[in-house]
Design an enzyme around this catalytic site. Structure first.
Site, PDB file in Angstrom:
ATOM      1  N   ASP A 121      -5.523  -4.109  -6.715  1.00  0.00           N
ATOM      2  CA  ASP A 121      -6.023  -4.353  -5.370  1.00  0.00           C
ATOM      3  C   ASP A 121      -5.030  -5.304  -4.693  1.00  0.00           C
ATOM      4  O   ASP A 121      -4.879  -6.459  -5.121  1.00  0.00           O
ATOM      5  CB  ASP A 121      -7.417  -4.997  -5.468  1.00  0.00           C
ATOM      6  CG  ASP A 121      -8.048  -5.192  -4.099  1.00  0.00           C
ATOM      7  OD1 ASP A 121      -7.305  -5.286  -3.100  1.00  0.00           O
ATOM      8  OD2 ASP A 121      -9.292  -5.252  -4.041  1.00  0.00           O
ATOM      9  N   ALA A 147       0.899  -1.174   0.000  1.00  0.00           N
ATOM     10  CA  ALA A 147       0.000   0.000   0.000  1.00  0.00           C
ATOM     11  C   ALA A 147       0.932   1.216   0.000  1.00  0.00           C
ATOM     12  O   ALA A 147       1.194   1.809   1.032  1.00  0.00           O
ATOM     13  CB  ALA A 147      -0.921  -0.022   1.209  1.00  0.00           C
ATOM     14  N   ALA A 159       1.357   4.251  -2.074  1.00  0.00           N
ATOM     15  CA  ALA A 159       1.222   5.656  -2.458  1.00  0.00           C
ATOM     16  C   ALA A 159       0.937   6.538  -1.246  1.00  0.00           C
ATOM     17  O   ALA A 159       0.230   6.100  -0.334  1.00  0.00           O
ATOM     18  CB  ALA A 159       0.108   5.801  -3.485  1.00  0.00           C
ATOM     19  N   TYR A 179     -11.229  -5.526   7.146  1.00  0.00           N
ATOM     20  CA  TYR A 179     -10.697  -5.230   5.804  1.00  0.00           C
ATOM     21  C   TYR A 179      -9.180  -5.511   5.781  1.00  0.00           C
ATOM     22  O   TYR A 179      -8.646  -6.111   4.852  1.00  0.00           O
ATOM     23  CB  TYR A 179     -11.006  -3.761   5.497  1.00  0.00           C
ATOM     24  CG  TYR A 179     -10.555  -3.210   4.164  1.00  0.00           C
ATOM     25  CD1 TYR A 179     -10.913  -3.822   2.964  1.00  0.00           C
ATOM     26  CD2 TYR A 179      -9.794  -2.037   4.097  1.00  0.00           C
ATOM     27  CE1 TYR A 179     -10.519  -3.281   1.750  1.00  0.00           C
ATOM     28  CE2 TYR A 179      -9.400  -1.489   2.886  1.00  0.00           C
ATOM     29  CZ  TYR A 179      -9.758  -2.110   1.708  1.00  0.00           C
ATOM     30  OH  TYR A 179      -9.364  -1.580   0.514  1.00  0.00           O
ATOM     31  N   CYS A 190      -1.330   4.109  11.120  1.00  0.00           N
ATOM     32  CA  CYS A 190      -1.253   5.412  11.799  1.00  0.00           C
ATOM     33  C   CYS A 190      -2.519   5.573  12.644  1.00  0.00           C
ATOM     34  O   CYS A 190      -3.153   6.612  12.638  1.00  0.00           O
ATOM     35  CB  CYS A 190      -1.102   6.547  10.795  1.00  0.00           C
ATOM     36  SG  CYS A 190      -2.418   6.606   9.578  1.00  0.00           S
ATOM     37  N   ARG A 204      -3.361   8.689  -6.386  1.00  0.00           N
ATOM     38  CA  ARG A 204      -2.238   8.635  -5.444  1.00  0.00           C
ATOM     39  C   ARG A 204      -0.987   8.081  -6.122  1.00  0.00           C
ATOM     40  O   ARG A 204       0.127   8.496  -5.822  1.00  0.00           O
ATOM     41  CB  ARG A 204      -2.627   7.813  -4.213  1.00  0.00           C
ATOM     42  CG  ARG A 204      -3.611   8.569  -3.317  1.00  0.00           C
ATOM     43  CD  ARG A 204      -4.119   7.712  -2.181  1.00  0.00           C
ATOM     44  NE  ARG A 204      -3.125   7.428  -1.176  1.00  0.00           N
ATOM     45  CZ  ARG A 204      -2.978   8.094  -0.027  1.00  0.00           C
ATOM     46  NH1 ARG A 204      -3.775   9.087   0.256  1.00  0.00           N
ATOM     47  NH2 ARG A 204      -2.049   7.750   0.844  1.00  0.00           N
ATOM     48  N   GLY A 236       6.001   7.601   0.539  1.00  0.00           N
ATOM     49  CA  GLY A 236       6.889   8.029   1.629  1.00  0.00           C
ATOM     50  C   GLY A 236       7.831   6.909   2.057  1.00  0.00           C
ATOM     51  O   GLY A 236       9.050   7.073   2.061  1.00  0.00           O
ATOM     52  N   ASP A 284      -0.446  -0.021  -5.303  1.00  0.00           N
ATOM     53  CA  ASP A 284      -1.528   0.774  -4.707  1.00  0.00           C
ATOM     54  C   ASP A 284      -2.711   0.689  -5.664  1.00  0.00           C
ATOM     55  O   ASP A 284      -2.542   0.464  -6.856  1.00  0.00           O
ATOM     56  CB  ASP A 284      -1.120   2.229  -4.491  1.00  0.00           C
ATOM     57  CG  ASP A 284      -1.928   2.876  -3.358  1.00  0.00           C
ATOM     58  OD1 ASP A 284      -1.406   3.004  -2.238  1.00  0.00           O
ATOM     59  OD2 ASP A 284      -3.089   3.262  -3.611  1.00  0.00           O
TER      60      ASP A 284
HETATM   61  N1  SAM Z   1       2.771   3.729   2.518  1.00  0.00           N
HETATM   62  C1  SAM Z   1       2.324   5.030   2.076  1.00  0.00           C
HETATM   63  C2  SAM Z   1       3.387   6.058   2.400  1.00  0.00           C
HETATM   64  O1  SAM Z   1       4.215   5.831   3.294  1.00  0.00           O
HETATM   65  O2  SAM Z   1       3.442   7.103   1.726  1.00  0.00           O
HETATM   66  C3  SAM Z   1       0.993   5.408   2.667  1.00  0.00           C
HETATM   67  C4  SAM Z   1      -0.081   4.388   2.408  1.00  0.00           C
HETATM   68  S1  SAM Z   1      -1.669   4.784   3.040  1.00  0.00           S
HETATM   69  C5  SAM Z   1      -1.508   4.441   4.722  1.00  0.00           C
HETATM   70  C6  SAM Z   1      -2.643   3.436   2.490  1.00  0.00           C
HETATM   71  C7  SAM Z   1      -2.724   3.266   1.007  1.00  0.00           C
HETATM   72  O3  SAM Z   1      -3.498   2.093   0.738  1.00  0.00           O
HETATM   73  C8  SAM Z   1      -3.433   4.393   0.247  1.00  0.00           C
HETATM   74  O4  SAM Z   1      -2.544   4.945  -0.687  1.00  0.00           O
HETATM   75  C9  SAM Z   1      -4.587   3.695  -0.490  1.00  0.00           C
HETATM   76  O5  SAM Z   1      -4.794   4.170  -1.804  1.00  0.00           O
HETATM   77  C10 SAM Z   1      -4.118   2.249  -0.504  1.00  0.00           C
HETATM   78  N2  SAM Z   1      -5.157   1.231  -0.636  1.00  0.00           N
HETATM   79  C11 SAM Z   1      -6.386   1.192  -0.063  1.00  0.00           C
HETATM   80  N3  SAM Z   1      -7.034   0.060  -0.412  1.00  0.00           N
HETATM   81  C12 SAM Z   1      -6.183  -0.635  -1.215  1.00  0.00           C
HETATM   82  C13 SAM Z   1      -6.261  -1.887  -1.887  1.00  0.00           C
HETATM   83  N4  SAM Z   1      -7.345  -2.670  -1.796  1.00  0.00           N
HETATM   84  N5  SAM Z   1      -5.185  -2.284  -2.619  1.00  0.00           N
HETATM   85  C14 SAM Z   1      -4.084  -1.520  -2.721  1.00  0.00           C
HETATM   86  N6  SAM Z   1      -3.961  -0.330  -2.114  1.00  0.00           N
HETATM   87  C15 SAM Z   1      -4.986   0.105  -1.362  1.00  0.00           C
END
Ligand code: SAM
Length: 382
Positions: free
Chosen positions: A256, A205, A207, A300, A323, A234, A210, A229
């Site tokens: 996904d 995950a 985007a 989830y 977080c 994103r 960071g 992602d």
């Molecule tokens: N790791 C990232 C960083 O340090 O910049 C932040 C990630 S953020 C906590 C969670 C990410 O999960 C979001 O970018 C969101 O788009 C992604 N996300 C949510 N559901 C998802 C899925 N089913 N498959 C892949 N990515 C998913």
């Protein structure tokens, strides 16, 4: 004052989970972090060089005592007490813009919800969030009518924000990609992963990148990282960031992540910085999530955990982070991983507190470590 900022069920949940400390936690969540961190992009510069550049750019950077690529700036404020009533004409900003003003940003016209029609450019005004909280005072740069209809431009130049964090995105050093604004616990995550060049690493995950860009930095842009992602927007932002930072060893996949096993990969290490309720993010002018959201999100997350375990080679390492502050999304999900046969692994760097009833994981509390609320677990597939 902070009480109104949290739904009753959530306040009760926090009191059950944290006891008397819940009040301190909620009060801290209301304010921006005391130390605002950036990560030196060691692909392009060193900490000493960047410190000199930032000082020339008018800032007061300090060295992190924990991480050699960490720099922080002290928060300024609060600049007025909670019950301060300046008695000026009012501008109401949306939640997002209010949170920015609260930390020292200008108020731009798209963020204005309402304004006193009689406001004239040059007049001093007060800025409030939609629930009436005073977030800053400033000088109107547009008339009251104009700031509601305009689609761009500064509506109010904020002169006294409630708090002040440095604004960094206009700096030359930012544009040159010499640093990335990132919280201390987020940086700790990548060190806990201990990535090395020979390994296949998957960030499930990723985007806006960071932690992935930090992994690339620790691998000196060598080896390969697969970054996944599902969000197109994103990922677009992530591509821009990776370009700015000069990261090259990255393959981005839009999918996904719960379907990761379909790619048939066996990773050495997986980072699962899972989507969560984000209850630890500061500042929160108010929180709308309730314990119901916590339960649904934790379920989830288990689908991601299952996919991660399937895609990890035997003896491979999973680092799981959130977080958020809830028990269900953190320790309870680690228990689920243990039931699936993973074993807890010692974390090479430990800056947080121990978990709730669990020693090998680290929790960051807004009132103890003065950071965002955060959680990190490290496990091995044996
Ligand atoms: N790791 C990232 C960083 O340090 O910049 C932040 C990630 S953020 C906590 C969670 C990410 O999960 C979001 O970018 C969101 O788009 C992604 N996300 C949510 N559901 C998802 C899925 N089913 N498959 C892949 N990515 C998913």
């Amino acid at each position: 004052m902070y009480e109104d900022a949290f739904p009753r069920e959530l306040r009760e949940y926090y009191r059950r989970l944290f006891g008397r400390e819940a009040e301190e936690i909620m009060a801290s969540l209301r304010t921006p972090v005391e130390k605002y961190y950036i990560r030196v992009n060691t692909l392009k510069t060193s900490r000493d060089k960047l410190m000199r550049i930032l000082r020339r750019e008018g800032l007061k950077p300090k060295r992190s005592p924990y991480l050699k690529e960490g720099i922080y700036f002290e928060r300024e404020g609060p600049n007025f007490p909670d019950d301060y009533e300046p008695g000026l004409k009012r501008v109401v900003a949306n939640k997002f813009a209010s949170e920015s003003v609260y930390q020292g940003a200008m108020l731009y016209a798209p963020g204005v919800l309402k304004a006193d029609r009689s406001i004239k450019p040059g007049e001093e005004v007060e800025i409030r969030d939609p629930r009436g909280l005073l977030v800053g005072i400033g000088i109107a740069r547009m008339g009251g009518r104009g700031m509601i209809t305009a689609t761009r431009g500064v509506a109010v130049e904020v002169t006294i924000p409630k708090f002040k964090l440095p604004s960094l995105s206009e700096l030359e050093s930012f544009k040159e990609g010499l640093f990335y604004a990132q919280s201390l616990p987020s940086m700790v995550v990548t060190h806990v992963l201990e990535p090395s060049e020979e390994e296949l690493i998957i960030d499930m995950a990723a985007a806006p990148g960071g932690k992935t860009s930090h992994i690339a930095q620790l691998m000196q842009n060598r080896g390969e990282i697969i970054a996944i992602d599902k969000s197109k927007n994103r990922l677009k932002k992530m591509e821009e960031e990776l370009k700015r930072l000069g990261v090259k060893n990255m393959k981005l996949i839009r999918m996904d992540a719960r379907k990761l096993p379909e790619l048939g990969l066996q990773a050495d290490k997986i980072l699962l910085d899972v989507p969560c309720t984000a209850l630890g993010i500061r500042p929160k002018l108010w929180e709308s999530r309730t314990p119901k959201d916590i339960g649904a999100t934790a379920r989830y997350q288990r689908a991601f955990i299952w996919a991660a375990i399937k895609s990890l080679r035997r003896d491979g390492v999973l680092v799981y982070s959130t977080c958020t502050l809830s028990y269900e999304e953190n320790e309870a999900n680690v228990k689920y991983m243990l039931e699936k046969g993973l074993k807890p692994e010692e974390q090479s760097i430990f800056v947080g507190s121990h978990g709730i009833g669990m020693d090998d994981v680290q929790r960051f509390y807004p009132n103890r470590q003065l950071t965002q609320g955060f959680f990190i677990a490290k496990l091995r597939k044996v």
